[in-house]
Motif scaffolding. Structure first.
Motif, mmCIF file in Angstrom:
data_model
loop_
_atom_site.group_PDB
_atom_site.id
_atom_site.type_symbol
_atom_site.label_atom_id
_atom_site.label_comp_id
_atom_site.label_asym_id
_atom_site.label_seq_id
_atom_site.Cartn_x
_atom_site.Cartn_y
_atom_site.Cartn_z
ATOM 1 N N PHE A 52 0.840 -1.189 0.000
ATOM 2 C CA PHE A 52 0.000 0.000 0.000
ATOM 3 C C PHE A 52 0.876 1.241 0.000
ATOM 4 C CE2 PHE A 52 -3.118 -2.979 1.795
ATOM 5 C CZ PHE A 52 -4.205 -2.689 0.979
ATOM 6 N N PRO A 53 0.511 2.249 -0.815
ATOM 7 C CA PRO A 53 1.294 3.495 -0.787
ATOM 8 C C PRO A 53 1.148 4.195 0.564
ATOM 9 C CG PRO A 53 -0.654 3.711 -2.207
ATOM 10 C CD PRO A 53 -0.591 2.281 -1.754
ATOM 11 N N SER A 54 2.176 4.918 0.961
ATOM 12 C CA SER A 54 2.173 5.561 2.270
ATOM 13 C C SER A 54 1.067 6.608 2.394
ATOM 14 C CB SER A 54 3.531 6.193 2.558
ATOM 15 O OG SER A 54 3.801 7.172 1.578
ATOM 16 N N TRP A 55 0.703 7.258 1.313
ATOM 17 C CA TRP A 55 -0.352 8.269 1.376
ATOM 18 C C TRP A 55 -1.709 7.649 1.651
ATOM 19 C CZ3 TRP A 55 -4.137 7.211 -2.043
ATOM 20 C CH2 TRP A 55 -3.814 6.487 -3.176
ATOM 21 N N TYR A 56 -1.853 6.355 1.404
ATOM 22 C CA TYR A 56 -3.129 5.667 1.573
ATOM 23 C C TYR A 56 -3.463 5.419 3.039
ATOM 24 C CZ TYR A 56 -6.774 2.164 0.995
ATOM 25 O OH TYR A 56 -7.948 1.481 1.061
ATOM 26 N N ALA A 57 -2.454 5.310 3.854
ATOM 27 C CA ALA A 57 -2.631 4.864 5.231
ATOM 28 C C ALA A 57 -3.553 5.770 6.052
ATOM 29 C CB ALA A 57 -1.283 4.728 5.912
ATOM 30 N N ILE A 58 -3.215 7.035 6.197
ATOM 31 C CA ILE A 58 -3.990 7.918 7.067
ATOM 32 C C ILE A 58 -4.219 9.249 6.352
ATOM 33 C CG2 ILE A 58 -4.039 9.144 9.269
ATOM 34 C CD1 ILE A 58 -2.145 6.994 10.346
ATOM 35 N N PRO A 59 -5.475 9.562 6.078
ATOM 36 C CA PRO A 59 -5.711 10.877 5.464
ATOM 37 C C PRO A 59 -5.476 11.984 6.484
ATOM 38 C CG PRO A 59 -7.791 9.728 5.870
ATOM 39 C CD PRO A 59 -6.676 8.789 6.247
ATOM 40 N N ARG A 60 -4.852 13.050 6.036
ATOM 41 C CA ARG A 60 -4.578 14.174 6.935
ATOM 42 C C ARG A 60 -5.787 15.097 6.976
ATOM 43 N NH1 ARG A 60 0.107 15.960 8.918
ATOM 44 N NH2 ARG A 60 1.672 14.360 8.909
ATOM 45 N N VAL A 61 -6.169 15.456 8.175
ATOM 46 C CA VAL A 61 -7.272 16.387 8.375
ATOM 47 C C VAL A 61 -6.746 17.546 9.203
ATOM 48 C CG1 VAL A 61 -9.564 16.677 9.377
ATOM 49 C CG2 VAL A 61 -8.935 14.490 8.342
ATOM 50 N N GLU A 62 -6.906 18.749 8.675
ATOM 51 C CA GLU A 62 -6.443 19.911 9.422
ATOM 52 C C GLU A 62 -7.485 20.279 10.473
ATOM 53 O OE1 GLU A 62 -5.333 24.567 8.681
ATOM 54 O OE2 GLU A 62 -4.860 23.121 7.103
ATOM 55 N N VAL A 63 -7.035 20.392 11.692
ATOM 56 C CA VAL A 63 -7.915 20.746 12.793
ATOM 57 C C VAL A 63 -7.463 22.089 13.342
ATOM 58 C CG1 VAL A 63 -8.748 20.066 15.071
ATOM 59 C CG2 VAL A 63 -8.258 18.316 13.361
ATOM 60 N N ARG A 64 -8.399 22.995 13.442
ATOM 61 C CA ARG A 64 -8.084 24.325 13.961
ATOM 62 C C ARG A 64 -9.035 24.664 15.097
ATOM 63 N NH1 ARG A 64 -4.997 27.665 10.158
ATOM 64 N NH2 ARG A 64 -5.484 29.250 11.688
ATOM 65 N N TRP A 65 -8.540 25.472 16.038
ATOM 66 C CA TRP A 65 -9.364 25.900 17.154
ATOM 67 C C TRP A 65 -10.457 26.818 16.636
ATOM 68 C CZ3 TRP A 65 -10.791 30.467 19.563
ATOM 69 C CH2 TRP A 65 -11.355 30.328 20.835
ATOM 70 N N LYS A 66 -11.674 26.590 17.100
ATOM 71 C CA LYS A 66 -12.798 27.451 16.746
ATOM 72 C C LYS A 66 -13.353 28.043 18.032
ATOM 73 C CE LYS A 66 -14.070 24.662 12.797
ATOM 74 N NZ LYS A 66 -14.998 23.680 12.284
ATOM 75 N N PRO A 67 -13.599 29.339 18.026
ATOM 76 C CA PRO A 67 -14.136 29.959 19.246
ATOM 77 C C PRO A 67 -15.576 29.515 19.483
ATOM 78 C CG PRO A 67 -14.081 31.552 17.457
ATOM 79 C CD PRO A 67 -13.411 30.305 16.942
ATOM 80 N N PRO A 68 -16.000 29.550 20.745
ATOM 81 C CA PRO A 68 -17.406 29.254 21.035
ATOM 82 C C PRO A 68 -18.283 30.418 20.575
ATOM 83 C CG PRO A 68 -16.308 29.970 23.015
ATOM 84 C CD PRO A 68 -15.253 29.879 21.949
ATOM 85 N N GLY A 69 -19.575 30.207 20.572
ATOM 86 C CA GLY A 69 -20.500 31.276 20.191
ATOM 87 C C GLY A 69 -20.454 32.429 21.182
ATOM 88 N N THR A 70 -21.037 33.547 20.800
ATOM 89 C CA THR A 70 -21.073 34.735 21.649
ATOM 90 C C THR A 70 -21.730 34.427 22.988
ATOM 91 O OG1 THR A 70 -21.252 36.088 19.663
ATOM 92 C CG2 THR A 70 -21.820 37.146 21.752
ATOM 93 N N GLY A 71 -21.067 34.853 24.057
ATOM 94 C CA GLY A 71 -21.590 34.641 25.405
ATOM 95 C C GLY A 71 -21.320 33.247 25.950
ATOM 96 N N LEU A 72 -20.621 32.420 25.191
ATOM 97 C CA LEU A 72 -20.300 31.063 25.641
ATOM 98 C C LEU A 72 -18.809 30.945 25.919
ATOM 99 C CD1 LEU A 72 -22.439 29.005 23.104
ATOM 100 C CD2 LEU A 72 -23.029 29.615 25.444
ATOM 101 N N PHE A 73 -18.423 29.867 26.578
ATOM 102 C CA PHE A 73 -17.026 29.609 26.904
ATOM 103 C C PHE A 73 -16.652 28.223 26.416
ATOM 104 C CE2 PHE A 73 -18.666 32.610 29.939
ATOM 105 C CZ PHE A 73 -17.704 33.608 29.917
#
Length: 163
Positions: A52-73
């Motif tokens: 199996f090609p190395s790129w096949y093993a695990i797809p990369r997913v970019e994860v970024r921090w997202k702020p909560p909604g207004t008035g939330l924590f």
């Protein structure tokens, strides 16, 4: 000797050694013909997985921090294991919709029984910190509160988990 032959030879030799140990311990064994057949199958399975090609093993997913909604924590938590010191570090950060840190907690505790327990304790401490601060927020209304050290009632909440 080809690499495949050398690999198969090593696998069969290991199986014969294992077979010998099982015989000595009076455990069930395969006959020699079955041993060679199974080792060839295992070798083929190993080769198939290597194709199996190395790129096949695990797809990369970019994860970024997202702020909560207004008035939330948002509560971020994690645990770090220090096996050499038999300790765990728990970290909790509470942020508002702008990403500003509202509260943070860092705590060392004795090493629990599993990594899952470390994560569970981090979740629990984060939840307790949020609830304790929410109760104070009702009293504090529009004032900013900075806690250099935890008040006794909050210390009791966190010490309870260690008991």
């Amino acid at each position: 000797m080809s690499p495949n032959t050398a690999t198969l030879f090593s696998m069969v030799a290991w199986s014969i050694w294992t077979r010998r140990n099982k015989l000595r311990e009076r455990k069930p064994i395969w006959d020699v013909g079955e041993t060679v057949k199974r080792e060839k199958e295992l070798l083929q399975e190993f080769k198939d997985l290597q194709d199996f090609p190395s790129w096949y093993a695990i797809p990369r997913v970019e994860v970024r921090w997202k702020p909560p909604g207004t008035g939330l924590f948002k509560i971020n938590f994690d645990g770090a294991v220090f096996e050499d010191r038999a300790l765990v570090g728990l970290g909790i950060v509470i942020e508002d919709e702008s990403g500003l840190i509202i509260a943070a907690l860092s705590q060392k505790i004795p090493l629990p029984s599993s990594v899952e327990m470390v994560e569970a304790l981090a979740v629990r401490r984060g939840n307790k910190l949020a609830h304790s601060l929410a109760k104070r927020a009702v009293l504090a209304a529009d004032t900013d509160v900075w806690l250099e050290e935890l008040p006794q009632d909050l210390i009791d909440v966190f010490q309870f988990d260690l008991a």
